[in-house]
Design a protein around this motif. Structure first.
Motif, mmCIF file in Angstrom:
data_model
loop_
_atom_site.group_PDB
_atom_site.id
_atom_site.type_symbol
_atom_site.label_atom_id
_atom_site.label_comp_id
_atom_site.label_asym_id
_atom_site.label_seq_id
_atom_site.Cartn_x
_atom_site.Cartn_y
_atom_site.Cartn_z
ATOM 1 N N TYR A 193 0.806 -1.230 0.000
ATOM 2 C CA TYR A 193 0.000 0.000 0.000
ATOM 3 C C TYR A 193 0.837 1.277 0.000
ATOM 4 C CZ TYR A 193 -4.245 -2.700 0.772
ATOM 5 O OH TYR A 193 -5.300 -3.564 0.622
ATOM 6 N N ASN A 194 2.116 1.203 0.273
ATOM 7 C CA ASN A 194 2.929 2.410 0.455
ATOM 8 C C ASN A 194 3.911 2.604 -0.697
ATOM 9 O OD1 ASN A 194 3.762 4.724 1.866
ATOM 10 N ND2 ASN A 194 5.478 3.617 2.784
ATOM 11 N N HIS A 195 3.374 2.816 -1.881
ATOM 12 C CA HIS A 195 4.216 2.945 -3.082
ATOM 13 C C HIS A 195 3.656 4.073 -3.946
ATOM 14 C CE1 HIS A 195 6.087 1.935 -6.964
ATOM 15 N NE2 HIS A 195 6.986 1.291 -6.258
ATOM 16 N N PRO A 196 4.524 4.857 -4.584
ATOM 17 C CA PRO A 196 4.036 5.960 -5.419
ATOM 18 C C PRO A 196 3.063 5.537 -6.512
ATOM 19 C CG PRO A 196 6.398 6.186 -5.050
ATOM 20 C CD PRO A 196 5.998 4.854 -4.480
ATOM 21 N N ASP A 197 3.233 4.346 -7.071
ATOM 22 C CA ASP A 197 2.298 3.899 -8.105
ATOM 23 C C ASP A 197 0.916 3.618 -7.537
ATOM 24 O OD1 ASP A 197 4.321 4.135 -9.922
ATOM 25 O OD2 ASP A 197 4.557 2.003 -10.326
ATOM 26 N N VAL A 198 0.874 3.242 -6.273
ATOM 27 C CA VAL A 198 -0.410 3.071 -5.598
ATOM 28 C C VAL A 198 -1.036 4.440 -5.320
ATOM 29 C CG1 VAL A 198 -1.550 2.166 -3.523
ATOM 30 C CG2 VAL A 198 0.281 0.849 -4.633
ATOM 31 N N ALA A 199 -0.205 5.404 -4.963
ATOM 32 C CA ALA A 199 -0.709 6.765 -4.752
ATOM 33 C C ALA A 199 -1.394 7.295 -6.007
ATOM 34 C CB ALA A 199 0.433 7.687 -4.337
ATOM 35 N N GLN A 200 -0.840 6.986 -7.154
ATOM 36 C CA GLN A 200 -1.445 7.414 -8.419
ATOM 37 C C GLN A 200 -2.866 6.866 -8.556
ATOM 38 O OE1 GLN A 200 0.623 5.946 -11.894
ATOM 39 N NE2 GLN A 200 -0.032 7.670 -13.166
ATOM 40 N N ASN A 221 -9.080 8.787 0.013
ATOM 41 C CA ASN A 221 -8.122 8.410 -1.023
ATOM 42 C C ASN A 221 -7.033 9.464 -1.218
ATOM 43 O OD1 ASN A 221 -8.825 5.808 -2.784
ATOM 44 N ND2 ASN A 221 -10.719 6.652 -1.945
ATOM 45 N N TYR A 222 -7.429 10.729 -1.210
ATOM 46 C CA TYR A 222 -6.429 11.788 -1.359
ATOM 47 C C TYR A 222 -5.458 11.799 -0.174
ATOM 48 C CZ TYR A 222 -9.209 13.918 -5.157
ATOM 49 O OH TYR A 222 -9.873 14.186 -6.325
ATOM 50 N N GLU A 223 -5.968 11.571 1.015
ATOM 51 C CA GLU A 223 -5.084 11.564 2.192
ATOM 52 C C GLU A 223 -4.134 10.362 2.158
ATOM 53 O OE1 GLU A 223 -7.890 11.877 5.381
ATOM 54 O OE2 GLU A 223 -7.775 14.077 5.414
ATOM 55 N N GLU A 227 -0.056 10.862 2.130
ATOM 56 C CA GLU A 227 0.849 10.194 3.075
ATOM 57 C C GLU A 227 1.970 9.462 2.337
ATOM 58 O OE1 GLU A 227 0.640 6.861 6.696
ATOM 59 O OE2 GLU A 227 -1.194 7.602 5.743
ATOM 60 N N ILE A 228 1.618 8.770 1.272
ATOM 61 C CA ILE A 228 2.631 8.050 0.493
ATOM 62 C C ILE A 228 3.617 9.033 -0.127
ATOM 63 C CG2 ILE A 228 3.025 6.626 -1.557
ATOM 64 C CD1 ILE A 228 0.221 5.381 -1.013
ATOM 65 N N CYS A 229 3.095 10.090 -0.717
ATOM 66 C CA CYS A 229 3.970 11.015 -1.450
ATOM 67 C C CYS A 229 4.911 11.765 -0.521
ATOM 68 C CB CYS A 229 3.117 11.981 -2.275
ATOM 69 S SG CYS A 229 2.286 11.192 -3.680
ATOM 70 N N ILE A 230 4.416 12.165 0.654
ATOM 71 C CA ILE A 230 5.312 12.815 1.623
ATOM 72 C C ILE A 230 6.394 11.846 2.062
ATOM 73 C CG2 ILE A 230 5.460 13.714 3.983
ATOM 74 C CD1 ILE A 230 2.731 15.038 3.520
ATOM 75 N N ASP A 231 6.008 10.589 2.299
ATOM 76 C CA ASP A 231 6.970 9.580 2.732
ATOM 77 C C ASP A 231 8.042 9.341 1.679
ATOM 78 O OD1 ASP A 231 7.822 7.370 4.579
ATOM 79 O OD2 ASP A 231 7.275 6.142 2.853
ATOM 80 N N GLY A 234 9.185 13.681 0.257
ATOM 81 C CA GLY A 234 9.332 14.857 1.099
ATOM 82 C C GLY A 234 8.178 15.823 0.883
ATOM 83 N N HIS A 235 8.252 16.967 1.561
ATOM 84 C CA HIS A 235 7.111 17.882 1.609
ATOM 85 C C HIS A 235 7.037 18.841 0.427
ATOM 86 C CE1 HIS A 235 5.386 17.001 5.610
ATOM 87 N NE2 HIS A 235 6.613 16.584 5.889
ATOM 88 N N ASN A 236 8.070 18.974 -0.354
ATOM 89 C CA ASN A 236 8.108 20.020 -1.380
ATOM 90 C C ASN A 236 8.086 19.482 -2.804
ATOM 91 O OD1 ASN A 236 8.230 22.359 0.339
ATOM 92 N ND2 ASN A 236 10.313 21.706 0.880
ATOM 93 N N HIS A 237 7.433 18.368 -3.001
ATOM 94 C CA HIS A 237 7.395 17.741 -4.322
ATOM 95 C C HIS A 237 6.080 18.076 -5.029
ATOM 96 C CE1 HIS A 237 7.417 14.532 -7.379
ATOM 97 N NE2 HIS A 237 8.719 14.506 -7.202
ATOM 98 N N PRO A 238 6.093 18.184 -6.364
ATOM 99 C CA PRO A 238 4.842 18.472 -7.097
ATOM 100 C C PRO A 238 3.718 17.476 -6.814
ATOM 101 C CG PRO A 238 6.722 18.784 -8.549
ATOM 102 C CD PRO A 238 7.263 18.225 -7.264
ATOM 103 N N TYR A 239 4.040 16.202 -6.588
ATOM 104 C CA TYR A 239 2.983 15.231 -6.295
ATOM 105 C C TYR A 239 2.313 15.536 -4.962
ATOM 106 C CZ TYR A 239 4.954 12.280 -10.037
ATOM 107 O OH TYR A 239 5.402 11.782 -11.230
ATOM 108 N N VAL A 240 3.113 16.005 -4.000
ATOM 109 C CA VAL A 240 2.554 16.392 -2.703
ATOM 110 C C VAL A 240 1.633 17.600 -2.883
ATOM 111 C CG1 VAL A 240 3.133 17.244 -0.393
ATOM 112 C CG2 VAL A 240 4.506 15.423 -1.445
ATOM 113 N N GLU A 241 2.075 18.558 -3.683
ATOM 114 C CA GLU A 241 1.247 19.738 -3.974
ATOM 115 C C GLU A 241 -0.079 19.335 -4.585
ATOM 116 O OE1 GLU A 241 -0.747 22.360 -6.539
ATOM 117 O OE2 GLU A 241 0.695 20.911 -7.361
#
Length: 259
Positions: A193-200, A221-223, A227-231, A234-241
């Motif tokens: 569950y903790n993978h960027p492709d799952v976040a997509q 789902n957005y939350e 959580e995955i994208c911050i992990d 980090g906090h300053n990535h376009p995916y986090v935005e």
């Protein structure tokens, strides 16, 4: 592959210098260096520099092979990728279709290179809001990938996401959801569950729920995606935005203005 683009560029340029010294500037053996340099520039969003290098490789290869050769198709794909980023969609489409014609001629209809062409053409059509054309090409790509990998392989999930995106744009939300969930199930089986492709997948599913006014489901789902994208980034990535923006849209629809 490590996104160390300046280091990659320096090494490609060293290789190019050696090959030019050995073969001269017009030999086919130097074209992989130009393509590699073009790929670095493309990843850096330096699209004009990327295009210049792809075209150097293209000119050498058509001089050596003519227009109907797989190595020329590779150049068409690179040039098309630049044009997509520059929103020159008709130019991109022309290059992708040239590549597709070559690849079908050389490899038949069920080859990964043919699938890549179909997928790229679908992306252009999606950007042009030509949804039925996009859907047909995504389905062609999906059929080839299923033939090669089976129905449970991670490599087929981008096709499901692409098809889902088409349906979402057509307001066919249940169809979109079904395809996003197919991708989701395959990816959690592969990655957990903790993978960027799952976040997509979470983002796509959340987008459907917003349109269906299922705001709490969308928020969940957005939350999860956030959580995955911050992990991972980090906090300053376009995916986090993107996650924060989507969450804000949900709160706005719920009149939770402070949130």
């Amino acid at each position: 592959n490590q996104s160390r683009y300046e280091d990659a560029l320096a090494n490609y340029e060293n290789a190019l210098e050696i090959r030019i010294h050995k073969y001269g500037r017009k030999h086919r053996h130097i074209t992989p260096c130009y393509l590699g340099i073009g790929n670095v520039y493309w990843n850096q969003a330096r699209y004009e520099d990327a295009l210049a290098n792809y075209e150097k490789a293209f000119q050498i290869r058509i001089h050596k092979y003519g227009y109907n050769h797989p190595d020329v198709a590779q150049c068409y794909l690179g040039i098309g990728n630049v044009y997509v980023e520059q929103t020159r969609y008709e130019d991109a489409l022309e290059n992708y279709e040239n590549a597709l014609e070559i690849c079908i001629d050389k490899y038949g209809h069920n080859h990964p290179y043919v699938e890549a062409c179909y997928n790229n053409i679908a992306v252009v059509y999606l950007n042009q809001s030509r949804y039925e054309d996009a859907l047909a090409n995504y389905e062609n790509a999906l059929e080839i990938r299923i033939h090669k990998y089976g129905r449970k392989h991670r490599h087929i999930t981008p096709c499901y996401l692409g098809i889902g995106n088409v349906y979402w744009n057509q307001a066919r939300y249940e169809d979109a959801l079904a395809n996003y969930e197919k991708a989701f199930q395959i990816r959690i089986h592969k990655y957990g569950y903790n993978h960027p492709d799952v976040a997509q997948c979470y983002l796509g599913i959340g987008n459907v729920y917003v349109e269906q006014t299922r705001y709490e489901d969308a928020l969940e789902n957005y939350e999860n995606a956030l959580e995955i994208c911050i992990d991972k980034y980090g906090h300053n990535h376009p995916y986090v935005e993107a996650c924060y923006n989507n969450i804000a849209v949900v709160y706005l629809n719920q009149s939770r203005y402070e949130d």
